[in-house]
Design an enzyme around this catalytic site. Structure first.
Site, PDB file in Angstrom:
ATOM      1  N   GLN A 122       2.471   1.340 -41.318  1.00  0.00           N
ATOM      2  CA  GLN A 122       3.300   1.479 -42.517  1.00  0.00           C
ATOM      3  C   GLN A 122       3.893   0.123 -42.889  1.00  0.00           C
ATOM      4  OE1 GLN A 122       3.522   4.170 -44.294  1.00  0.00           O
ATOM      5  NE2 GLN A 122       2.901   5.819 -42.923  1.00  0.00           N
ATOM      6  N   TYR A 153      -5.628  10.738 -35.499  1.00  0.00           N
ATOM      7  CA  TYR A 153      -5.642   9.621 -36.455  1.00  0.00           C
ATOM      8  C   TYR A 153      -4.568   8.616 -36.009  1.00  0.00           C
ATOM      9  CZ  TYR A 153      -7.548  13.649 -39.012  1.00  0.00           C
ATOM     10  OH  TYR A 153      -8.243  14.779 -39.376  1.00  0.00           O
ATOM     11  N   GLU A 174      -8.649   7.934 -32.559  1.00  0.00           N
ATOM     12  CA  GLU A 174      -8.726   7.065 -33.740  1.00  0.00           C
ATOM     13  C   GLU A 174     -10.149   6.527 -33.887  1.00  0.00           C
ATOM     14  OE1 GLU A 174      -8.562   4.706 -36.846  1.00  0.00           O
ATOM     15  OE2 GLU A 174      -6.860   5.988 -36.322  1.00  0.00           O
ATOM     16  N   ASP A 226      -1.527  12.366 -38.516  1.00  0.00           N
ATOM     17  CA  ASP A 226      -1.224  11.567 -39.698  1.00  0.00           C
ATOM     18  C   ASP A 226      -2.547  11.191 -40.346  1.00  0.00           C
ATOM     19  OD1 ASP A 226      -0.204   9.916 -41.624  1.00  0.00           O
ATOM     20  OD2 ASP A 226       0.677   8.457 -40.256  1.00  0.00           O
ATOM     21  N   CYS A 253       0.673  11.718 -46.472  1.00  0.00           N
ATOM     22  CA  CYS A 253       0.981  10.861 -47.613  1.00  0.00           C
ATOM     23  C   CYS A 253       0.454  11.470 -48.913  1.00  0.00           C
ATOM     24  CB  CYS A 253       0.389   9.468 -47.401  1.00  0.00           C
ATOM     25  SG  CYS A 253      -1.392   9.465 -47.181  1.00  0.00           S
TER      26      CYS A 253
END
Length: 281
Positions: A122, A153, A174, A226, A253
């Protein structure tokens, strides 16, 4: 969110683009060379910079590196990223280091994180700390302590390492191998010994995830996820119905794909208990 250092670097690159007569990318025609400027800064006022181009060539490469280094001693690494596709996706798969460091370090709460240029973190660090605080609160509310926490993720492992003290063990999954290397390095940097990381897409790692949950007492594990803006595939959602899972914390998001996934989960054994918006910008 946009620090002065980034603004100054942008203005300098615009000046160089004019001086060197770089052909600027045309989104409609798919022509031109310079597409984007990618800058990651940290709390210590350092920066990694990448020029995103449509092709592998780099006109005036040496002069560009020298000019940026002379103007900004804060820059610790310079890269070229190549995005050949006609797409709104900013970064392509090809990276080339022009000069400097491989990674930039950032402090996130008590964590020290090493971030390679292609890895996701972020951009608003204080906002990210608020977000991860909400994740921790939702994960442990009611005194719940996961025997196993899946961080799906997981990127550079930032959430996994943040919640590691709250769990018996954490498994991050990931697909970006560079980010997984960062995650292992970050675990080492922070002395976290109860987290491990798998390289591979979450979708193709479902079998491994199920094996991880097979020995868990019913409802004793948790999943924190996420995903990208597209949300989760059906294969991942189905994996989240495993009886070993007692809690899911879903960071999103994209409200639309979150609503879609939450609806599917609510029709397959889960109940949506809490929703908390966090303003990162």
């Amino acid at each position: 969110v946009q620090p002065e250092l980034s603004v100054s670097i942008v203005l300098k690159v615009k000046e160089l683009a004019k001086d060197f007569r770089w052909r600027i990318y045309d989104e409609d025609k798919g022509t031109g060379w310079l597409r984007h400027l990618f800058i990651r800064t940290n709390r210590d006022g350092k920066a990694l910079v990448a020029l995103v181009s449509r092709s592998k060539d780099f006109p005036n490469e040496r002069q560009t590196v020298d000019a940026l280094r002379a103007a900004f001693p804060e820059i610790i690494g310079l890269y070229q990223n190549v995005q050949m596709e006609k797409t709104p996706v900013v970064l392509g798969p090809m990276w080339r280091k022009l000069w400097g460091e491989d990674r930039i370090e950032e402090r996130l709460g008590k964590l020290k994180l090493s971030v390679s240029p292609e890895a996701f973190l972020q951009v608003n660090t204080p906002g990210c700390e608020v977000l991860y605080g909400v994740v921790s609160e939702m994960l442990t509310s009611g005194g719940f302590r996961p025997a196993v926490a899946l961080d799906l993720y997981s990127g550079i492992g930032s959430i996994a390492l943040w919640i590691a003290p709250l769990c018996d063990r954490v498994l991050g999954v990931e697909e970006n191998r560079g980010a997984v290397e960062d995650a292992w390095e970050n675990a080492r940097l922070n002395g976290v010994e109860n987290a491990r990381f798998l390289a591979g897409a979450v979708e193709t790692g479902v079998a491994k995830i199920k094996r991880e949950l097979a020995n868990c007492v019913r409802g004793s594990a948790a999943a924190v996820l996420d995903p990208p803006r597209a949300g989760c595939t059906k294969a991942v959602l189905k994996a989240l119905t495993d009886p070993g899972l007692g809690r899911i914390v879903y960071v999103s998001c994209n409200p639309a794909t979150f609503a879609r996934d939450a609806d599917w989960l609510s029709r397959h054994g889960w109940r949506l208990a809490r929703v908390r918006p966090v303003d990162l910008f």
